[in-house]
Design an enzyme around this catalytic site. Structure first.
Site, mmCIF file in Angstrom:
data_model
loop_
_atom_site.group_PDB
_atom_site.id
_atom_site.type_symbol
_atom_site.label_atom_id
_atom_site.label_comp_id
_atom_site.label_asym_id
_atom_site.label_seq_id
_atom_site.Cartn_x
_atom_site.Cartn_y
_atom_site.Cartn_z
ATOM 1 N N HIS A 1 9.124 0.978 -10.057
ATOM 2 C CA HIS A 1 10.037 2.037 -10.476
ATOM 3 C C HIS A 1 10.998 2.423 -9.349
ATOM 4 O O HIS A 1 10.853 1.988 -8.215
ATOM 5 C CB HIS A 1 9.273 3.275 -10.989
ATOM 6 C CG HIS A 1 8.569 4.079 -9.935
ATOM 7 N ND1 HIS A 1 8.000 5.301 -10.200
ATOM 8 C CD2 HIS A 1 8.347 3.850 -8.621
ATOM 9 C CE1 HIS A 1 7.457 5.784 -9.102
ATOM 10 N NE2 HIS A 1 7.646 4.933 -8.140
ATOM 11 N N CYS B 1 11.297 6.455 -2.362
ATOM 12 C CA CYS B 1 11.173 6.177 -3.805
ATOM 13 C C CYS B 1 12.527 5.953 -4.461
ATOM 14 O O CYS B 1 12.609 5.501 -5.603
ATOM 15 C CB CYS B 1 10.418 7.303 -4.502
ATOM 16 S SG CYS B 1 8.679 7.289 -4.085
ATOM 17 N N HIS C 1 10.295 -0.396 -6.152
ATOM 18 C CA HIS C 1 9.039 -0.615 -5.419
ATOM 19 C C HIS C 1 7.899 -0.441 -6.425
ATOM 20 O O HIS C 1 8.098 0.133 -7.499
ATOM 21 C CB HIS C 1 8.895 0.376 -4.255
ATOM 22 C CG HIS C 1 8.773 1.797 -4.707
ATOM 23 N ND1 HIS C 1 9.853 2.566 -5.045
ATOM 24 C CD2 HIS C 1 7.687 2.562 -4.938
ATOM 25 C CE1 HIS C 1 9.434 3.762 -5.437
ATOM 26 N NE2 HIS C 1 8.124 3.784 -5.397
ATOM 27 N N HIS D 1 3.640 0.246 -7.680
ATOM 28 C CA HIS D 1 2.387 0.984 -7.469
ATOM 29 C C HIS D 1 1.285 0.338 -8.292
ATOM 30 O O HIS D 1 1.542 -0.249 -9.344
ATOM 31 C CB HIS D 1 2.515 2.441 -7.938
ATOM 32 C CG HIS D 1 3.429 3.264 -7.095
ATOM 33 N ND1 HIS D 1 3.071 3.775 -5.870
ATOM 34 C CD2 HIS D 1 4.711 3.662 -7.306
ATOM 35 C CE1 HIS D 1 4.086 4.466 -5.369
ATOM 36 N NE2 HIS D 1 5.112 4.404 -6.213
ATOM 37 N N ASP E 1 2.166 -2.668 -17.878
ATOM 38 C CA ASP E 1 1.779 -3.604 -16.815
ATOM 39 C C ASP E 1 2.864 -4.637 -16.497
ATOM 40 O O ASP E 1 3.447 -5.250 -17.391
ATOM 41 C CB ASP E 1 0.487 -4.330 -17.197
ATOM 42 C CG ASP E 1 -0.125 -5.039 -16.007
ATOM 43 O OD1 ASP E 1 -0.166 -4.439 -14.909
ATOM 44 O OD2 ASP E 1 -0.555 -6.198 -16.160
ATOM 45 N N HIS E 2 3.123 -4.779 -15.176
ATOM 46 C CA HIS E 2 4.119 -5.721 -14.657
ATOM 47 C C HIS E 2 5.526 -5.472 -15.208
ATOM 48 O O HIS E 2 6.333 -6.396 -15.313
ATOM 49 C CB HIS E 2 3.694 -7.178 -14.903
ATOM 50 C CG HIS E 2 2.615 -7.616 -13.949
ATOM 51 N ND1 HIS E 2 1.337 -7.119 -13.999
ATOM 52 C CD2 HIS E 2 2.643 -8.477 -12.906
ATOM 53 C CE1 HIS E 2 0.622 -7.673 -13.033
ATOM 54 N NE2 HIS E 2 1.393 -8.491 -12.347
ATOM 55 N N GLU F 1 -1.110 7.594 -8.924
ATOM 56 C CA GLU F 1 -0.059 6.686 -8.458
ATOM 57 C C GLU F 1 -0.509 6.025 -7.156
ATOM 58 O O GLU F 1 -0.184 4.873 -6.876
ATOM 59 C CB GLU F 1 1.243 7.461 -8.235
ATOM 60 C CG GLU F 1 2.440 6.584 -7.976
ATOM 61 C CD GLU F 1 3.713 7.395 -8.028
ATOM 62 O OE1 GLU F 1 4.473 7.256 -9.004
ATOM 63 O OE2 GLU F 1 3.938 8.203 -7.102
HETATM 64 NI NI NI Z 1 6.973 5.284 -6.148
#
Ligand code: NI
Length: 137
Positions: free
Chosen positions: A17, A36, A42, A44, A82-83, A127
């Site tokens: 995100h 962020c 990036h 998580h 996911d992904h 997160e």
């Molecule tokens: Ni983040």
């Protein structure tokens, strides 16, 4: 005698995100969201904990069939996120910042639609090991 109990099930997904406000310039976003706001995104490793509360069925001795709950979490949250690049690939985040708070709320809403209203539902989303949000009934 009614017995109210809570049952927990964990799930997991990886996603990318970027946190930013479209109407702000880069400097303002950098100031508020820091790393962020990386325009290259990036990722998580998200952990979700789903908590259902209700009365134990006196016949089965269960609150809910955990296989059924596992399947709902897999379809509505794990496989859905996911992904993925949350900003670019998930409809709900087209105009909503994919913060841990908002991902938690969207996860709750997706699960809520699939679960009987007799259950109270709470969702906790991690997160990182140290940062989490919780939302629910
Ligand atoms: Ni983040």
């Amino acid at each position: 005698m009614s017995r109210v109990i809570s049952v927990y099930r964990r799930g997991h997904f990886n996603a990318a995100h970027r946190l930013y406000v479209k109407d702000w310039d880069f400097e303002k976003n950098e100031e508020v969201f820091g790393l962020c706001n990386n325009p290259y995104y990036h990722g998580h490793n998200y952990e979700i904990e789903v908590c259902l509360t209700g009365e134990i069925d006196p016949v089965t001795g269960m609150l809910i069939n955990l296989d059924q709950l596992k399947k709902i979490i897999r379809e509505e949250v794990e496989e859905y996120f996911d992904h993925k690049n949350l900003n670019e690939q998930v409809e709900e985040f087209k105009d909503l910042n994919p913060t841990v708070e908002n991902i938690c709320v969207i996860s709750y809403e997706r699960l809520r639609k699939k679960l009987d209203s007799k259950y109270q539902l709470r969702v906790r989303l991690y997160e990182t090991a140290r940062n989490s949000a919780e939302y629910g009934d």
